[in-house]
Motif scaffolding. Sequence first.
Motif, PDB file in Angstrom:
ATOM      1  N   LEU A 125      66.600 -23.275 -76.241  1.00 18.55           N
ATOM      2  CA  LEU A 125      66.906 -23.479 -77.661  1.00 18.55           C
ATOM      3  C   LEU A 125      68.372 -23.874 -77.871  1.00 18.55           C
ATOM      4  O   LEU A 125      68.918 -23.675 -78.958  1.00 18.55           O
ATOM      5  N   ALA A 126      69.006 -24.450 -76.862  1.00 19.59           N
ATOM      6  CA  ALA A 126      70.424 -24.794 -76.971  1.00 19.59           C
ATOM      7  C   ALA A 126      70.703 -25.734 -78.137  1.00 19.59           C
ATOM      8  O   ALA A 126      71.723 -25.602 -78.825  1.00 19.59           O
ATOM      9  N   GLN A 140      59.677 -20.365 -82.079  1.00 22.34           N
ATOM     10  CA  GLN A 140      61.113 -20.460 -81.809  1.00 22.34           C
ATOM     11  C   GLN A 140      61.834 -19.177 -82.224  1.00 22.34           C
ATOM     12  O   GLN A 140      62.716 -18.690 -81.509  1.00 22.34           O
ATOM     13  N   GLN A 141      61.455 -18.616 -83.354  1.00 20.79           N
ATOM     14  CA  GLN A 141      62.057 -17.357 -83.783  1.00 20.79           C
ATOM     15  C   GLN A 141      61.769 -16.236 -82.779  1.00 20.79           C
ATOM     16  O   GLN A 141      62.642 -15.402 -82.499  1.00 20.79           O
ATOM     17  N   ALA A 145      64.337 -13.843 -80.598  1.00 17.56           N
ATOM     18  CA  ALA A 145      64.248 -12.381 -80.506  1.00 17.56           C
ATOM     19  C   ALA A 145      64.246 -11.917 -79.053  1.00 17.56           C
ATOM     20  O   ALA A 145      64.876 -10.914 -78.699  1.00 17.56           O
ATOM     21  N   VAL A 146      63.544 -12.654 -78.186  1.00 23.39           N
ATOM     22  CA  VAL A 146      63.521 -12.316 -76.756  1.00 23.39           C
ATOM     23  C   VAL A 146      64.908 -12.507 -76.156  1.00 23.39           C
ATOM     24  O   VAL A 146      65.398 -11.660 -75.388  1.00 23.39           O
ATOM     25  N   LEU A 170      49.758 -21.231 -80.532  1.00 29.28           N
ATOM     26  CA  LEU A 170      51.166 -20.893 -80.318  1.00 29.28           C
ATOM     27  C   LEU A 170      51.281 -19.587 -79.531  1.00 29.28           C
ATOM     28  O   LEU A 170      52.164 -19.439 -78.684  1.00 29.28           O
ATOM     29  N   ARG A 171      50.374 -18.667 -79.806  1.00 28.23           N
ATOM     30  CA  ARG A 171      50.384 -17.394 -79.078  1.00 28.23           C
ATOM     31  C   ARG A 171      50.158 -17.628 -77.585  1.00 28.23           C
ATOM     32  O   ARG A 171      50.833 -17.028 -76.742  1.00 28.23           O
TER      33      ARG A 171
END
Length: 372
Positions: A125-126, A140-141, A145-146, A170-171
């Motif tokens: 996610l840079a 992405q959120q 969090a991870v 997505l899961r």
Amino acid sequence: MIGEALQLSRLVKRYDDTLAVDDLSLTVNAGEFMSVLGPSGSGKTSILSMVAGFERPSSGEIIIGSKEVTQLAPNDRNIGMVFQKYALFPHLTVRQNIAFPLKLKKRWKETWQSRADEMLELVQLASFADRLPAQLSGGQQQRVAVARALAFEPPLMLMDEPLGALDKKLREAMQIEIKRIQQSVGATILYVTHDQEEALTMSDRVAIMKSGRVMQIGTPIELYRSPKSTFVADFVGRMNFLEGESFARQDGGQDIRLCESITLTMPADYRSQTVSSVGQERVTIALRPEMLGIEAREETKPNRIPGVVEHSIFMGAHEVLIVRLSLPGRPAVEAQVPHVFSASPFKPGQEVDVIVEPNAMCCFSASERSAA
């Protein structure tokens, strides 16, 4: 590797008259991804709450690495946590969210920005570093969090249904992504879920819970192929159950009589430990739908059960056939057959044989099932 082992020793949790966790002992090895899987009320969330420090055990010990943390406050346990609700600060950028726990640690006081950027690269996610959480997708959120939970290199990460709010596609993508991240840094993860597919996909080992007790711990393959109880067999994946009577053979195998005219045979090397090796007893056999064969009715042959197709359900890559068997009580079984582009050869009302290969069966004492 940043992870350390987690050891739970004889853990008990009572809420008034309710016994939520009953004498639980469990070890998660350093760098291992272990899921706790079970139905609602099985005690899995209570376990996570006690490890996190949100709840105090009624008795027992919690050890992370070589340090006992049973009575420590949550902020003194140095644990990373990821929840179903991402709990990101809406007014902070992605980089600032990841950096937040770093700024609270002396170790990262001077290098928090470079560490945050390192974590952004890890979760890919840079290019989103300066965006706000509201400008990101759900997946992405969750990656943010991870990254935030991993940033300060915790010895243990706890994940509580972290993918529950995401849609199915997505899961599934996030399951692979979280596993990739965990393996790349060697994190120790205790993951709580009620989703069987999620646990089997991501975990090195899975602990199956029921009524506050661990019913079985094993790798996903062990739990799926060699369940030790009918509860585990029924809870992990789809399963058919049939009742019969088992007769021990001289060669150590078993003959399982379903009725006067139909007998199934099990080789000596595939007999469940819950079934006696001598004499006879009532048994329950468990059959995975994908392990059953379906053919048009033929003359009587070994390990075939005659029946009639009741329903054919198109599932894309395969079809699920509901077959009503010619056995006492007329039980129905599900059989999963590969789908071909031509029309299905099996139609409702068609007489068929359900083929049961010996190595497709798990066998349990009937008394074990009634106890479960």
